[in-house]
Design a protein around this motif. Structure first.
Motif, PDB file in Angstrom:
ATOM      1  N   GLY A 165       0.806  -1.207   0.000  1.00 29.18           N
ATOM      2  CA  GLY A 165       0.000   0.000   0.000  1.00 29.18           C
ATOM      3  C   GLY A 165       0.844   1.263   0.000  1.00 29.18           C
ATOM      4  O   GLY A 165       0.534   2.233  -0.704  1.00 29.18           O
ATOM      5  N   LEU A 166       1.920   1.257   0.779  1.00 33.48           N
ATOM      6  CA  LEU A 166       2.812   2.423   0.809  1.00 33.48           C
ATOM      7  C   LEU A 166       3.452   2.641  -0.559  1.00 33.48           C
ATOM      8  O   LEU A 166       3.592   3.792  -1.009  1.00 33.48           O
ATOM      9  CB  LEU A 166       3.883   2.236   1.873  1.00 33.48           C
ATOM     10  CG  LEU A 166       3.398   2.090   3.326  1.00 33.48           C
ATOM     11  CD1 LEU A 166       4.589   1.954   4.266  1.00 33.48           C
ATOM     12  CD2 LEU A 166       2.516   3.274   3.727  1.00 33.48           C
ATOM     13  N   GLU A 167       3.829   1.555  -1.218  1.00 34.05           N
ATOM     14  CA  GLU A 167       4.408   1.677  -2.560  1.00 34.05           C
ATOM     15  C   GLU A 167       3.394   2.236  -3.546  1.00 34.05           C
ATOM     16  O   GLU A 167       3.705   3.143  -4.331  1.00 34.05           O
ATOM     17  CB  GLU A 167       4.903   0.310  -3.045  1.00 34.05           C
ATOM     18  CG  GLU A 167       6.108  -0.220  -2.288  1.00 34.05           C
ATOM     19  CD  GLU A 167       6.531  -1.600  -2.728  1.00 34.05           C
ATOM     20  OE1 GLU A 167       7.324  -2.227  -2.011  1.00 34.05           O
ATOM     21  OE2 GLU A 167       6.072  -2.061  -3.797  1.00 34.05           O
ATOM     22  N   LEU A 168       2.177   1.706  -3.506  1.00 36.13           N
ATOM     23  CA  LEU A 168       1.143   2.157  -4.440  1.00 36.13           C
ATOM     24  C   LEU A 168       0.868   3.652  -4.305  1.00 36.13           C
ATOM     25  O   LEU A 168       0.671   4.348  -5.303  1.00 36.13           O
ATOM     26  CB  LEU A 168      -0.152   1.378  -4.214  1.00 36.13           C
ATOM     27  CG  LEU A 168      -0.268   0.015  -4.897  1.00 36.13           C
ATOM     28  CD1 LEU A 168      -1.539  -0.685  -4.451  1.00 36.13           C
ATOM     29  CD2 LEU A 168      -0.266   0.197  -6.410  1.00 36.13           C
ATOM     30  N   ALA A 169       0.827   4.137  -3.081  1.00 37.37           N
ATOM     31  CA  ALA A 169       0.540   5.549  -2.851  1.00 37.37           C
ATOM     32  C   ALA A 169       1.581   6.444  -3.515  1.00 37.37           C
ATOM     33  O   ALA A 169       1.272   7.585  -3.902  1.00 37.37           O
ATOM     34  CB  ALA A 169       0.487   5.831  -1.346  1.00 37.37           C
ATOM     35  N   GLU A 170       2.792   5.931  -3.683  1.00 38.58           N
ATOM     36  CA  GLU A 170       3.866   6.704  -4.292  1.00 38.58           C
ATOM     37  C   GLU A 170       3.974   6.476  -5.796  1.00 38.58           C
ATOM     38  O   GLU A 170       4.550   7.295  -6.511  1.00 38.58           O
ATOM     39  CB  GLU A 170       5.199   6.338  -3.634  1.00 38.58           C
ATOM     40  CG  GLU A 170       5.248   6.647  -2.142  1.00 38.58           C
ATOM     41  CD  GLU A 170       6.458   6.025  -1.465  1.00 38.58           C
ATOM     42  OE1 GLU A 170       7.199   5.280  -2.151  1.00 38.58           O
ATOM     43  OE2 GLU A 170       6.667   6.280  -0.266  1.00 38.58           O
ATOM     44  N   GLN A 171       3.421   5.376  -6.287  1.00 40.97           N
ATOM     45  CA  GLN A 171       3.658   4.983  -7.676  1.00 40.97           C
ATOM     46  C   GLN A 171       2.592   5.470  -8.652  1.00 40.97           C
ATOM     47  O   GLN A 171       2.882   5.613  -9.840  1.00 40.97           O
ATOM     48  CB  GLN A 171       3.758   3.452  -7.766  1.00 40.97           C
ATOM     49  CG  GLN A 171       5.026   2.874  -7.157  1.00 40.97           C
ATOM     50  CD  GLN A 171       5.028   1.360  -7.169  1.00 40.97           C
ATOM     51  OE1 GLN A 171       4.058   0.721  -6.748  1.00 40.97           O
ATOM     52  NE2 GLN A 171       6.109   0.753  -7.651  1.00 40.97           N
TER      53      GLN A 171
END
Length: 395
Positions: A165-171
């Motif tokens: 989820g943290l990655e998705l928020a940035e990607q």
């Protein structure tokens, strides 16, 4: 302490991300022009099928095992898994120097069984379903003192999955909706907790396999989410963080697997394709940028062949018919010549001379044909009847 209060928060998920730095891959996100056109909104694919061991599971398994004190690691770890969690536990245990035993259902895909063994775990097949394998793993933990690494009912495992989820928020800029497979619920719980903390207005949709719901057969090609129900902890989280929970049929999953393989060149297992299946079926809702999570790519080669053939048939790309021709020289060749004139690629021809229901003086013929789409299938069936051949569709 209630299950809700043991749920990991953003600090625990960020700690997991730090532990996983250099261990788990930051998997890429690809925009799919094909899916965007088909669905009518911007579609991006989070390719967790490209993660180490072929699925997201490495995140939670490693985050759990690496936090064990030395004496607990020395006693070993044990897990129950349909495949992906077992591979992840085996890999993570090997990385930290712990012994791992994995209990798997008796009908687990051999590709996943072999992979789990290849990462160094001892594998034992136990029971027809994941629930029986889990009971065996729990009994083994009680007898030996090994640490049970639960596939979803563990805050550390959930926190590890939440790093996605943290990655998705940035990607993905302007992300509106995320679509997540739901079996035991650890993946969806972790991702949703992370996203609710950093993007509170985001729409989050979980997807289950219809066969696993009450009244279903229990068997699904999405074996990675073939769990009868989410756990107590994960359910308490999902009830709070999901906007919707939908289900897809195996045929819809098959179509999604084939589409992803053919148009995005990504090999995705059944559980990893359910988000795309839900989007194609119009069950997700929303209109802005959407990311279905491709949670894993560990599909058995034999199953992949079956799924591709079935998916092609459902999509009208593969037609199997049974017909009859007079049992005289040249009659079969005449039928094949007529089909060739229609630009049909004939994959297989099977004679059924002694079949029940085939009149004396005729030969039964089963034909496997490659076709363009559903309309082409119907056109061919009508054309064969016009030529005077009785036709029965078998696919």
């Amino acid at each position: 302490m209630s299950a809700t209060r043991t749920a990991p928060g953003l600090p625990e998920i960020e700690e997991a991300r730090a532990r996983l730095d250099g261990i788990a891959r930051v998997t890429p996100v690809y925009r799919s022009e094909t899916l965007s056109k088909l669905i009518g909104r911007d579609v991006h694919l989070k390719a967790e099928n490209l993660q180490r061991t072929g699925s997201f599971k490495i995140r939670g398994a490693y985050n759990k095992i690496v936090t064990l004190p030395p004496e607990r690691r020395a006693a070993g770890v044990v897990a129950a898994s349909a495949g992906n969690h077992g591979q992840a536990v085996a890999w993570a245990a090997r990385e930290v120097g712990a012994v791992a035993r994995v209990f798997m259902p008796q009908d687990a895909l051999m590709a996943k069984v072999d992979a789990t063994r290849s990462y160094g775990a001892e594998v034992e097949l136990a029971g027809p379903a994941l629930e029986e394998a889990l009971a065996a793993a729990q009994a083994y933990a009680a007898q030996t003192g090994a640490t049970l690494v639960h596939p979803f009912e563990d805050p550390l495992v959930i926190a590890g999955q939440g790093t996605i989820g943290l990655e998705l928020a940035e990607q993905v800029e302007g992300l509106e909706t995320v679509v997540i497979p739901v079996g035991g619920g650890g993946l969806a719980a972790g991702i949703a907790l992370a996203l609710r903390a950093v993007l509170p207005r985001l729409r989050i949709v979980g997807v289950q396999a219809t066969a696993t719901l009450p009244g279903g057969s229990g068997f699904t090609i999405a074996d990675g989410i073939a769990v009868k129900a989410p756990g107590e902890l994960t359910s308490s989280i999902l009830d709070r963080v999901l906007d919707d929970l939908v289900a897809v049929e195996d045929e819809e999953i098959s179509e999604a697997i084939v589409l992803l393989l053919e148009r995005t060149k990504l090999v995705v297992e059944g559980a990893g394709a359910v988000g795309v299946a839900a989007l194609l079926a119009g069950r997700v809702g929303g209109s802005g940028p959407v990311v279905p999570l491709l949670s894993g790519g560990n599909i058995d080669a034999t199953l992949l062949i079956q799924v591709v053939r079935r998916g092609l048939a459902v999509g009208g790309r593969y037609l199997v018919v049974r017909t009859r021709v007079p049992d005289r020289p040249g009659e079969l060749a005449a039928l094949l010549d007529l089909l060739a004139r229609e630009r049909v690629n004939i994959v297989e021809v099977e004679h059924q001379r002694e079949s029940v229901g085939v009149p004396v003086g005729e030969t039964g013929i089963a034909l496997t044909l490659l076709t363009r789409d559903r309309a082409h299938c119907e056109q061919l069936l009508a054309q064969m009847r016009e030529w005077g051949y009785p036709v029965e569709r078998l696919d």
